[in-house]
Structure formats: C-alpha cells, structure tokens
Scaffold this motif. Structure first.
Motif, PDB file in Angstrom:
ATOM      1  N   GLU A 229       6.852   7.608   0.356  1.00 19.36           N
ATOM      2  CA  GLU A 229       5.500   7.372  -0.100  1.00 19.36           C
ATOM      3  C   GLU A 229       5.565   6.743  -1.486  1.00 19.36           C
ATOM      4  O   GLU A 229       6.222   7.268  -2.384  1.00 19.36           O
ATOM      5  CB  GLU A 229       4.727   8.688  -0.136  1.00 19.36           C
ATOM      6  CG  GLU A 229       3.238   8.474  -0.231  1.00 19.36           C
ATOM      7  CD  GLU A 229       2.463   9.793  -0.247  1.00 19.36           C
ATOM      8  OE1 GLU A 229       2.804  10.705   0.519  1.00 19.36           O
ATOM      9  OE2 GLU A 229       1.536   9.883  -1.053  1.00 19.36           O
ATOM     10  N   CYS A 230       4.877   5.629  -1.620  1.00 23.20           N
ATOM     11  CA  CYS A 230       4.904   4.914  -2.887  1.00 23.20           C
ATOM     12  C   CYS A 230       4.161   5.698  -3.968  1.00 23.20           C
ATOM     13  O   CYS A 230       3.041   6.153  -3.758  1.00 23.20           O
ATOM     14  CB  CYS A 230       4.273   3.539  -2.710  1.00 23.20           C
ATOM     15  SG  CYS A 230       4.122   2.610  -4.233  1.00 23.20           S
ATOM     16  N   GLY A 231       4.800   5.842  -5.100  1.00 24.91           N
ATOM     17  CA  GLY A 231       4.197   6.571  -6.200  1.00 24.91           C
ATOM     18  C   GLY A 231       3.085   5.784  -6.875  1.00 24.91           C
ATOM     19  O   GLY A 231       2.264   6.326  -7.601  1.00 24.91           O
ATOM     20  N   GLU A 232       3.054   4.491  -6.619  1.00 23.78           N
ATOM     21  CA  GLU A 232       2.059   3.620  -7.239  1.00 23.78           C
ATOM     22  C   GLU A 232       0.772   3.526  -6.424  1.00 23.78           C
ATOM     23  O   GLU A 232      -0.305   3.753  -6.926  1.00 23.78           O
ATOM     24  CB  GLU A 232       2.630   2.212  -7.434  1.00 23.78           C
ATOM     25  CG  GLU A 232       3.710   2.114  -8.499  1.00 23.78           C
ATOM     26  CD  GLU A 232       3.178   2.344  -9.907  1.00 23.78           C
ATOM     27  OE1 GLU A 232       2.046   1.926 -10.199  1.00 23.78           O
ATOM     28  OE2 GLU A 232       3.913   2.933 -10.718  1.00 23.78           O
ATOM     29  N   CYS A 233       0.923   3.165  -5.161  1.00 19.20           N
ATOM     30  CA  CYS A 233      -0.268   2.934  -4.346  1.00 19.20           C
ATOM     31  C   CYS A 233      -0.439   3.933  -3.210  1.00 19.20           C
ATOM     32  O   CYS A 233      -1.450   3.929  -2.530  1.00 19.20           O
ATOM     33  CB  CYS A 233      -0.251   1.504  -3.799  1.00 19.20           C
ATOM     34  SG  CYS A 233       0.984   1.209  -2.527  1.00 19.20           S
ATOM     35  N   GLY A 234       0.547   4.776  -2.998  1.00 16.26           N
ATOM     36  CA  GLY A 234       0.430   5.788  -1.957  1.00 16.26           C
ATOM     37  C   GLY A 234       0.764   5.302  -0.560  1.00 16.26           C
ATOM     38  O   GLY A 234       0.683   6.061   0.399  1.00 16.26           O
TER      39      GLY A 234
ATOM     40  N   PHE B 272      11.782  -1.376  -2.869  1.00 19.59           N
ATOM     41  CA  PHE B 272      10.440  -1.640  -3.371  1.00 19.59           C
ATOM     42  C   PHE B 272       9.397  -1.375  -2.286  1.00 19.59           C
ATOM     43  O   PHE B 272       9.701  -1.412  -1.101  1.00 19.59           O
ATOM     44  CB  PHE B 272      10.315  -3.078  -3.896  1.00 19.59           C
ATOM     45  CG  PHE B 272      10.693  -4.143  -2.900  1.00 19.59           C
ATOM     46  CD1 PHE B 272       9.746  -4.641  -2.027  1.00 19.59           C
ATOM     47  CD2 PHE B 272      11.988  -4.636  -2.852  1.00 19.59           C
ATOM     48  CE1 PHE B 272      10.077  -5.625  -1.107  1.00 19.59           C
ATOM     49  CE2 PHE B 272      12.337  -5.617  -1.932  1.00 19.59           C
ATOM     50  CZ  PHE B 272      11.377  -6.110  -1.060  1.00 19.59           C
ATOM     51  N   CYS B 273       8.191  -1.103  -2.728  1.00 23.22           N
ATOM     52  CA  CYS B 273       7.095  -0.802  -1.814  1.00 23.22           C
ATOM     53  C   CYS B 273       6.664  -2.058  -1.073  1.00 23.22           C
ATOM     54  O   CYS B 273       6.517  -3.117  -1.659  1.00 23.22           O
ATOM     55  CB  CYS B 273       5.921  -0.225  -2.612  1.00 23.22           C
ATOM     56  SG  CYS B 273       4.411  -0.026  -1.652  1.00 23.22           S
ATOM     57  N   LYS B 274       6.469  -1.913   0.240  1.00 17.93           N
ATOM     58  CA  LYS B 274       6.086  -3.052   1.072  1.00 17.93           C
ATOM     59  C   LYS B 274       4.707  -3.573   0.698  1.00 17.93           C
ATOM     60  O   LYS B 274       4.405  -4.737   0.879  1.00 17.93           O
ATOM     61  CB  LYS B 274       6.052  -2.591   2.537  1.00 17.93           C
ATOM     62  CG  LYS B 274       7.101  -3.262   3.391  1.00 17.93           C
ATOM     63  CD  LYS B 274       6.994  -2.729   4.808  1.00 17.93           C
ATOM     64  CE  LYS B 274       8.240  -1.923   5.167  1.00 17.93           C
ATOM     65  NZ  LYS B 274       8.126  -1.277   6.473  1.00 17.93           N
ATOM     66  N   LYS B 275       3.885  -2.676   0.208  1.00 14.77           N
ATOM     67  CA  LYS B 275       2.510  -3.061  -0.052  1.00 14.77           C
ATOM     68  C   LYS B 275       2.283  -3.606  -1.461  1.00 14.77           C
ATOM     69  O   LYS B 275       1.751  -4.687  -1.618  1.00 14.77           O
ATOM     70  CB  LYS B 275       1.588  -1.873   0.194  1.00 14.77           C
ATOM     71  CG  LYS B 275       0.167  -2.303   0.393  1.00 14.77           C
ATOM     72  CD  LYS B 275      -0.695  -1.123   0.765  1.00 14.77           C
ATOM     73  CE  LYS B 275      -2.136  -1.567   0.949  1.00 14.77           C
ATOM     74  NZ  LYS B 275      -3.023  -0.414   1.073  1.00 14.77           N
ATOM     75  N   CYS B 276       2.704  -2.845  -2.459  1.00 15.98           N
ATOM     76  CA  CYS B 276       2.405  -3.290  -3.824  1.00 15.98           C
ATOM     77  C   CYS B 276       3.632  -3.851  -4.539  1.00 15.98           C
ATOM     78  O   CYS B 276       3.529  -4.302  -5.669  1.00 15.98           O
ATOM     79  CB  CYS B 276       1.771  -2.159  -4.629  1.00 15.98           C
ATOM     80  SG  CYS B 276       2.899  -0.822  -5.043  1.00 15.98           S
ATOM     81  N   LEU B 277       4.761  -3.832  -3.888  1.00 19.89           N
ATOM     82  CA  LEU B 277       6.021  -4.393  -4.394  1.00 19.89           C
ATOM     83  C   LEU B 277       6.560  -3.755  -5.671  1.00 19.89           C
ATOM     84  O   LEU B 277       7.424  -4.319  -6.327  1.00 19.89           O
ATOM     85  CB  LEU B 277       5.903  -5.917  -4.606  1.00 19.89           C
ATOM     86  CG  LEU B 277       5.521  -6.775  -3.399  1.00 19.89           C
ATOM     87  CD1 LEU B 277       5.395  -8.232  -3.815  1.00 19.89           C
ATOM     88  CD2 LEU B 277       6.550  -6.666  -2.285  1.00 19.89           C
ATOM     89  N   SER B 278       6.054  -2.593  -6.016  1.00 18.02           N
ATOM     90  CA  SER B 278       6.608  -1.948  -7.197  1.00 18.02           C
ATOM     91  C   SER B 278       7.824  -1.129  -6.779  1.00 18.02           C
ATOM     92  O   SER B 278       8.045  -0.883  -5.596  1.00 18.02           O
ATOM     93  CB  SER B 278       5.571  -1.057  -7.870  1.00 18.02           C
ATOM     94  OG  SER B 278       5.133  -0.064  -6.989  1.00 18.02           O
ATOM     95  N   ARG B 279       8.605  -0.743  -7.739  1.00 22.49           N
ATOM     96  CA  ARG B 279       9.816  -0.007  -7.423  1.00 22.49           C
ATOM     97  C   ARG B 279       9.464   1.309  -6.746  1.00 22.49           C
ATOM     98  O   ARG B 279       8.624   2.067  -7.231  1.00 22.49           O
ATOM     99  CB  ARG B 279      10.644   0.248  -8.695  1.00 22.49           C
ATOM    100  CG  ARG B 279      11.977   0.894  -8.382  1.00 22.49           C
ATOM    101  CD  ARG B 279      12.959   0.654  -9.509  1.00 22.49           C
ATOM    102  NE  ARG B 279      14.201   1.385  -9.277  1.00 22.49           N
ATOM    103  CZ  ARG B 279      15.219   0.895  -8.590  1.00 22.49           C
ATOM    104  NH1 ARG B 279      15.152  -0.309  -8.103  1.00 22.49           N
ATOM    105  NH2 ARG B 279      16.307   1.607  -8.409  1.00 22.49           N
TER     106      ARG B 279
HETATM  107 ZN   LIG Z   1       3.076   0.747  -3.378  1.00 26.69          ZN
END
Ligand SMILES: [Zn+2]
Length: 85
Positions: free
Chosen positions: A71-76, A49-56
């Motif tokens: 790179e997180c697909g949700e928040c970048g 999971f993303c460290k920042k937004c916790l999404s998968r």
């Molecule tokens: Zn994220």
C-alpha cells in the motif's frame, strides 16, 4: 552531433537511479521513458515505486500466496506484485 546515449549507458543510469534512497515522481517518469526508449525492462525495479503516483513505495506490505500487496504511503493505492517463485 553529440554522442548518443547508448543502451548500456541508459541501463547504468537506470540502475544508479533506483539505487538512490529517494526519488521524485517526475524523475521516475523520465526514467520510465528512458527505459521504454531503449526497451529496457524494469522488472523488479517496478516494485520500488507506486504504480499510481510514482513516488517511492514505502508502505504496508502484505504477502499473499501469489501476490504481494504494497500500500502506497503517499496515495494509498494498493500495488500488487506477483511474488517471485
Ligand atoms: Zn502512490
């Protein structure tokens, strides 16, 4: 008193949670809290999971010499992980 959640049960819950295909950030928050309570290390599961937004985490992956960047697909946010060995 109701039966308390035991450490191995907590661990099972965590394992089960991360074997899922998808999860919500608030669920990750709960699981992290649970892990902390029982002092269970998430280790490799942190990469899920993303460290920042916790999404998968399902973004672009770049592998460097000592680190892997996803790179997180949700928040970048660029999540850096030490490459194992
Ligand atoms: Zn994220």
């Amino acid at each position: 008193m109701k039966t308390k959640l035991l450490k191995h049960e907590a661990r099972e819950k965590i394992e089960e949670f991360f074997s899922r295909k998808d999860f919500k950030p608030e669920e990750v928050r709960k699981i992290k809290r649970l892990a902390m309570k029982f002092k269970i290390e998430l280790k490799g599961k942190k990469k899920l999971f993303c460290k920042k937004c916790l999404s998968r985490l399902k973004g672009k992956t770049r592998v460097g010499k000592s680190h892997k960047t996803v790179e997180c697909g949700e928040c970048g946010y660029k999540n850096r992980f030490r490459t194992d060995r």
